[in-house]
Design a protein around this motif. Structure first.
Motif, mmCIF file in Angstrom:
data_model
loop_
_atom_site.group_PDB
_atom_site.id
_atom_site.type_symbol
_atom_site.label_atom_id
_atom_site.label_comp_id
_atom_site.label_asym_id
_atom_site.label_seq_id
_atom_site.Cartn_x
_atom_site.Cartn_y
_atom_site.Cartn_z
ATOM 1 N N GLU A 14 0.832 -1.212 0.000
ATOM 2 C CA GLU A 14 0.000 0.000 0.000
ATOM 3 C C GLU A 14 0.865 1.259 0.000
ATOM 4 O O GLU A 14 0.652 2.184 -0.793
ATOM 5 C CB GLU A 14 -0.893 0.015 1.240
ATOM 6 C CG GLU A 14 -2.131 -0.833 1.154
ATOM 7 C CD GLU A 14 -2.993 -0.664 2.388
ATOM 8 O OE1 GLU A 14 -4.223 -0.589 2.226
ATOM 9 O OE2 GLU A 14 -2.459 -0.606 3.504
ATOM 10 N N LYS A 61 2.912 6.170 -7.314
ATOM 11 C CA LYS A 61 1.968 6.998 -8.076
ATOM 12 C C LYS A 61 2.390 8.465 -8.037
ATOM 13 O O LYS A 61 2.289 9.178 -9.039
ATOM 14 C CB LYS A 61 0.554 6.816 -7.525
ATOM 15 C CG LYS A 61 -0.034 5.444 -7.860
ATOM 16 C CD LYS A 61 -1.375 5.202 -7.180
ATOM 17 C CE LYS A 61 -1.894 3.805 -7.479
ATOM 18 N NZ LYS A 61 -3.155 3.491 -6.774
ATOM 19 N N VAL A 96 0.359 2.288 -11.437
ATOM 20 C CA VAL A 96 0.360 0.997 -10.762
ATOM 21 C C VAL A 96 -1.012 0.345 -10.874
ATOM 22 O O VAL A 96 -2.036 0.974 -10.577
ATOM 23 C CB VAL A 96 0.738 1.142 -9.273
ATOM 24 C CG1 VAL A 96 0.783 -0.234 -8.598
ATOM 25 C CG2 VAL A 96 2.089 1.836 -9.123
ATOM 26 N N ASN A 149 2.810 1.649 -3.282
ATOM 27 C CA ASN A 149 1.934 2.102 -4.367
ATOM 28 C C ASN A 149 1.673 3.600 -4.291
ATOM 29 O O ASN A 149 1.682 4.307 -5.310
ATOM 30 C CB ASN A 149 0.609 1.351 -4.317
ATOM 31 C CG ASN A 149 0.720 -0.080 -4.812
ATOM 32 O OD1 ASN A 149 1.797 -0.504 -5.212
ATOM 33 N ND2 ASN A 149 -0.368 -0.816 -4.770
ATOM 34 N N ARG A 150 1.414 4.075 -3.086
ATOM 35 C CA ARG A 150 1.141 5.507 -2.914
ATOM 36 C C ARG A 150 2.331 6.344 -3.391
ATOM 37 O O ARG A 150 2.167 7.328 -4.123
ATOM 38 C CB ARG A 150 0.843 5.808 -1.447
ATOM 39 C CG ARG A 150 0.483 7.275 -1.179
ATOM 40 C CD ARG A 150 0.449 7.582 0.305
ATOM 41 N NE ARG A 150 1.774 7.488 0.909
ATOM 42 C CZ ARG A 150 2.100 6.632 1.875
ATOM 43 N NH1 ARG A 150 1.195 5.796 2.346
ATOM 44 N NH2 ARG A 150 3.328 6.621 2.374
ATOM 45 N N MET A 208 -3.084 -3.573 -10.022
ATOM 46 C CA MET A 208 -2.954 -4.698 -9.089
ATOM 47 C C MET A 208 -3.723 -5.916 -9.585
ATOM 48 O O MET A 208 -4.769 -5.791 -10.219
ATOM 49 C CB MET A 208 -3.507 -4.308 -7.712
ATOM 50 C CG MET A 208 -2.827 -3.119 -7.056
ATOM 51 S SD MET A 208 -1.193 -3.528 -6.439
ATOM 52 C CE MET A 208 -1.592 -4.742 -5.178
ATOM 53 N N SER A 220 10.567 3.229 -1.852
ATOM 54 C CA SER A 220 9.814 3.012 -3.086
ATOM 55 C C SER A 220 10.686 3.249 -4.317
ATOM 56 O O SER A 220 10.541 2.558 -5.333
ATOM 57 C CB SER A 220 8.586 3.920 -3.118
ATOM 58 O OG SER A 220 7.749 3.641 -2.002
#
Length: 374
Positions: A23, A30, A36, A26-27, A38, A325
């Motif tokens: 989670e 982006k 992204v 992904n944040r 899923m 990330s």
């Protein structure tokens, strides 16, 4: 905009480090301009995993998973777990020439062996088979990388973790949190056999013990330890407030690959007590006042009482989800490049060093052309 598809068997409503890591990553991705998508268990029927019904196993077909991935037209594919969806995604990638990366989030062999009579050697053979066909296998710490290399895993690379220091932060403590006398020794996470909770709950410590979380071992442990408070699962602000009430966060697990809860506790200004194993030793440096590591967990707990909440918070602040990330995406890109180099070697019989030389020559030529046209 680069397109990345992540396949994971671990997803909501599960509450664990794998879900939180994906989670948060992904944040950040982006915000970095990565698109992204899923593939998760959500659209599929499922059955409960034997001995751990909270985890559902997806009943998907190869065609269903393949169509989902293909429909997302990814530039990069990352397979996060070794479960049914991960297996089907791996199969589709290999059959369609799609490079992919993987990650080793949990000690899969040890977790299975704790529940089923399967030899560890067989389980590690499966892990090697699963991960070694990818271009990169991400692990959270250097000590885990060394350990997994010894088990025969290849293309290992680091993907660290971060912490939300705005949600998890020091707060004023209650006189008697949960109606209990201080000091409060707390652990948070899945209440399951692999978390080694009796190593903590059996200790003779001052004050009180609190377990936040749920899982298949909760009923048995509640009956066995009537003086321990089991709160069940907490989320969001309620979870952050619970962390901040602890005087010491106890991490008894010897099988975790990192320990996100360690970062959450330290960000809350709570020193950590743990065994000196993979995860804790990679997060808490030797001599740090942010926590105490000792082969005797009781000793670690008592030493952690003397540690500094300021040092714990400062250490947590050094872990950034943005940096983690970026590290993740660099690994994803390298996995595709690794597949390209492997294809060159297989097609033309080029040795690895020669492949790297060709790559550097290509970069030099591109730079020269750019300078010539400037």
């Amino acid at each position: 905009m680069p397109r990345l598809t992540i396949i994971t068997d671990a997803w909501h409503p599960q509450v664990n480090g794998v879900v939180r890591s994906i989670e948060n990553t992904n944040r950040e991705l982006k915000s970095m301009g990565v698109e992204v998508s899923m593939v998760t268990p959500e659209p599929f029927s499922s059955i409960p995993m034997p001995t751990y019904p909270e985890i559902r196993l997806s009943l998907a077909t190869p065609g269903q998973v393949g169509r989902l991935i293909q429909g997302q037209r990814p530039d990069y594919v990352h397979i996060a777990t070794e479960g049914p969806l991960g297996l089907l995604a791996r199969r589709w990638c290999l059959r369609n020439g799609q490079p992919f990366s993987t990650s080793y989030h949990t000690r899969f062999p040890e977790y299975v062996a704790a529940r089923l009579p399967v030899p560890l050697s067989w389980l590690y053979a499966y892990v090697r088979w699963f991960h070694n066909r990818g271009g990169a296998c991400m692990v959270a710490t250097e000590s885990l990388r060394q350990e997994m290399a010894a088990h025969g895993l290849k293309n290992l690379c680091l993907w660290s973790r971060g912490i939300d220091t705005e949600r998890f932060h020091p707060r004023a403590k209650s006189d008697k949190p949960f109606g209990l006398p201080r000091p409060i020794f707390m652990t948070i996470g899945r209440v399951a056999v692999e978390k080694n909770l009796p190593a903590f709950l059996d200790l003779n410590l001052p004050g009180s013990k609190v377990v936040v979380g749920d899982g298949p071992a909760r009923a048995e442990l509640e009956a066995r330890y009537p003086d321990v408070v089991f709160t069940g699962v907490k989320h969001g602000e309620e979870l952050a407030s619970a962390y901040a009430e602890a005087d010491v966060f106890v991490f008894p697990s010897k099988t975790d690959t990192f320990g996100n809860t360690i970062l959450e506790a330290m960000a809350s200004g709570v020193p950590v007590a743990a065994f000196p194993v993979t995860g804790p030793v990679d997060i808490i440096p030797r001599g740090s006042k942010a926590g105490a590591l000792h082969e005797n967990l009781a000793t670690a707990c008592l030493e952690a009482l003397k540690c500094s909440k300021e040092a714990a918070r400062e250490l947590a602040e050094s872990f950034s989800w943005r940096a983690a990330s970026q590290q993740f995406f660099d690994n994803v890109v390298e996995a595709k490049e690794q597949r390209r180099r492997r294809g060159l070697r297989q097609r033309f019989g080029i040795r690895p060093a020669e492949t790297d030389k060709l790559r550097r020559q290509g970069a030099d030529q591109s730079r020269d052309q750019s300078e010539a046209t400037a």
